[in-house]
Design a protein around this motif. Structure first.
Motif, mmCIF file in Angstrom:
data_model
loop_
_atom_site.group_PDB
_atom_site.id
_atom_site.type_symbol
_atom_site.label_atom_id
_atom_site.label_comp_id
_atom_site.label_asym_id
_atom_site.label_seq_id
_atom_site.Cartn_x
_atom_site.Cartn_y
_atom_site.Cartn_z
ATOM 1 N N LYS A 91 0.839 -1.207 0.000
ATOM 2 C CA LYS A 91 0.000 0.000 0.000
ATOM 3 C C LYS A 91 0.872 1.254 0.000
ATOM 4 O O LYS A 91 0.624 2.187 -0.750
ATOM 5 C CB LYS A 91 -0.932 -0.022 1.221
ATOM 6 C CG LYS A 91 -1.885 1.122 1.309
ATOM 7 C CD LYS A 91 -3.116 0.879 0.482
ATOM 8 C CE LYS A 91 -4.174 1.928 0.768
ATOM 9 N NZ LYS A 91 -5.434 1.638 0.136
ATOM 10 N N SER A 92 1.905 1.277 0.834
ATOM 11 C CA SER A 92 2.764 2.461 0.882
ATOM 12 C C SER A 92 3.590 2.590 -0.392
ATOM 13 O O SER A 92 3.774 3.699 -0.905
ATOM 14 C CB SER A 92 3.658 2.453 2.126
ATOM 15 O OG SER A 92 4.530 1.346 2.118
ATOM 16 N N GLY A 93 4.052 1.479 -0.935
ATOM 17 C CA GLY A 93 4.794 1.528 -2.195
ATOM 18 C C GLY A 93 3.924 2.034 -3.335
ATOM 19 O O GLY A 93 4.362 2.834 -4.166
ATOM 20 N N ALA A 94 2.680 1.585 -3.359
ATOM 21 C CA ALA A 94 1.760 2.037 -4.404
ATOM 22 C C ALA A 94 1.485 3.533 -4.279
ATOM 23 O O ALA A 94 1.351 4.234 -5.284
ATOM 24 C CB ALA A 94 0.447 1.255 -4.325
ATOM 25 N N THR A 95 1.432 4.019 -3.054
ATOM 26 C CA THR A 95 1.249 5.448 -2.839
ATOM 27 C C THR A 95 2.469 6.217 -3.333
ATOM 28 O O THR A 95 2.355 7.198 -4.069
ATOM 29 C CB THR A 95 1.007 5.749 -1.343
ATOM 30 O OG1 THR A 95 -0.157 5.046 -0.916
ATOM 31 C CG2 THR A 95 0.854 7.234 -1.082
ATOM 32 N N LEU A 96 3.633 5.758 -2.945
ATOM 33 C CA LEU A 96 4.861 6.459 -3.308
ATOM 34 C C LEU A 96 5.145 6.422 -4.803
ATOM 35 O O LEU A 96 5.620 7.408 -5.373
ATOM 36 C CB LEU A 96 6.046 5.876 -2.528
ATOM 37 C CG LEU A 96 6.041 6.188 -1.036
ATOM 38 C CD1 LEU A 96 7.133 5.398 -0.327
ATOM 39 C CD2 LEU A 96 6.212 7.679 -0.797
ATOM 40 N N VAL A 97 4.859 5.301 -5.464
ATOM 41 C CA VAL A 97 5.149 5.215 -6.892
ATOM 42 C C VAL A 97 4.300 6.211 -7.684
ATOM 43 O O VAL A 97 4.690 6.663 -8.748
ATOM 44 C CB VAL A 97 4.995 3.767 -7.432
ATOM 45 C CG1 VAL A 97 3.540 3.378 -7.604
ATOM 46 C CG2 VAL A 97 5.770 3.596 -8.738
ATOM 47 N N HIS A 98 3.158 6.602 -7.135
ATOM 48 C CA HIS A 98 2.353 7.624 -7.801
ATOM 49 C C HIS A 98 3.013 8.999 -7.719
ATOM 50 O O HIS A 98 2.613 9.923 -8.431
ATOM 51 C CB HIS A 98 0.931 7.658 -7.223
ATOM 52 C CG HIS A 98 0.075 6.588 -7.799
ATOM 53 N ND1 HIS A 98 0.080 5.299 -7.329
ATOM 54 C CD2 HIS A 98 -0.789 6.614 -8.848
ATOM 55 C CE1 HIS A 98 -0.758 4.569 -8.045
ATOM 56 N NE2 HIS A 98 -1.297 5.338 -8.972
ATOM 57 N N GLY A 99 4.045 9.111 -6.893
ATOM 58 C CA GLY A 99 4.839 10.337 -6.858
ATOM 59 C C GLY A 99 5.499 10.599 -8.197
ATOM 60 O O GLY A 99 5.778 11.751 -8.547
ATOM 61 N N VAL A 100 5.744 9.553 -8.965
ATOM 62 C CA VAL A 100 6.321 9.706 -10.303
ATOM 63 C C VAL A 100 5.381 10.542 -11.180
ATOM 64 O O VAL A 100 5.821 11.395 -11.953
ATOM 65 C CB VAL A 100 6.611 8.331 -10.948
ATOM 66 C CG1 VAL A 100 7.035 8.484 -12.392
ATOM 67 C CG2 VAL A 100 7.673 7.590 -10.148
ATOM 68 N N GLN A 101 4.077 10.316 -11.045
ATOM 69 C CA GLN A 101 3.115 11.091 -11.820
ATOM 70 C C GLN A 101 3.211 12.577 -11.448
ATOM 71 O O GLN A 101 3.193 13.450 -12.312
ATOM 72 C CB GLN A 101 1.699 10.576 -11.604
ATOM 73 C CG GLN A 101 0.682 11.320 -12.445
ATOM 74 C CD GLN A 101 -0.626 10.576 -12.552
ATOM 75 O OE1 GLN A 101 -0.703 9.389 -12.266
ATOM 76 N NE2 GLN A 101 -1.647 11.279 -12.967
ATOM 77 N N MET A 102 3.320 12.852 -10.153
ATOM 78 C CA MET A 102 3.466 14.233 -9.698
ATOM 79 C C MET A 102 4.753 14.825 -10.250
ATOM 80 O O MET A 102 4.770 15.959 -10.748
ATOM 81 C CB MET A 102 3.448 14.282 -8.161
ATOM 82 C CG MET A 102 3.661 15.655 -7.552
ATOM 83 S SD MET A 102 5.404 16.082 -7.191
ATOM 84 C CE MET A 102 5.958 14.722 -6.195
ATOM 85 N N MET A 103 5.838 14.060 -10.195
ATOM 86 C CA MET A 103 7.117 14.545 -10.696
ATOM 87 C C MET A 103 7.031 14.831 -12.194
ATOM 88 O O MET A 103 7.544 15.870 -12.657
ATOM 89 C CB MET A 103 8.216 13.525 -10.389
ATOM 90 C CG MET A 103 8.482 13.365 -8.897
ATOM 91 S SD MET A 103 9.470 11.901 -8.502
ATOM 92 C CE MET A 103 11.062 12.399 -9.138
ATOM 93 N N ASN A 104 6.382 13.934 -12.949
ATOM 94 C CA ASN A 104 6.202 14.140 -14.386
ATOM 95 C C ASN A 104 5.439 15.427 -14.649
ATOM 96 O O ASN A 104 5.780 16.201 -15.555
ATOM 97 C CB ASN A 104 5.482 12.973 -15.029
ATOM 98 C CG ASN A 104 6.329 11.728 -15.113
ATOM 99 O OD1 ASN A 104 7.558 11.770 -15.025
ATOM 100 N ND2 ASN A 104 5.665 10.591 -15.269
#
Length: 111
Positions: A91-104
């Protein structure tokens, strides 16, 4: 005893969801029952998975149901806690990986 929003007694009422939509409710329970039959995974393994998912979905009814079910199937408290940690890590990894979308998005707007 303090009242909570979730009444543990409501778990016993789950079967009544068919009252307002009999066809769909029955289809759900048919599917649910089929999913938890022995298959490539044992009923014990499925119970442990269900417990971990119950925690990531934060469903108190499911947590109660699959804690009890797991204990009846011989799942230890250590196995339960480890499964919950696996769920929490995913769950936490899935949350953090969406940070890539924010970074993009930031990079695109800064570009």
């Amino acid at each position: 005893m303090s009242k909570t929003y979730y009444d543990p007694a409501d778990l016993r009422k789950f079967g009544k969801i068919t009252e307002w939509s009999e066809e769909l409710g029955n289809k759900f329970f048919d599917y649910y029952g089929k999913v938890f039959e022995e298959g490539a995974l044992s009923a014990r393994e499925k119970s442990l998975i269900a417990l971990a998912v119950a925690h990531t979905e934060q469903c108190p009814y499911c947590i109660d149901a699959y804690t009890k079910d797991g204990l009846q199937r011989g799942v230890t408290k250590e196995e339960m806690m480890e499964a919950i940690h696996v769920g929490a890590a995913i769950k936490s990894g899935a949350t953090l990986v969406h940070g890539v979308q924010m970074m993009n998005k930031v990079n695109k707007l800064d570009g």
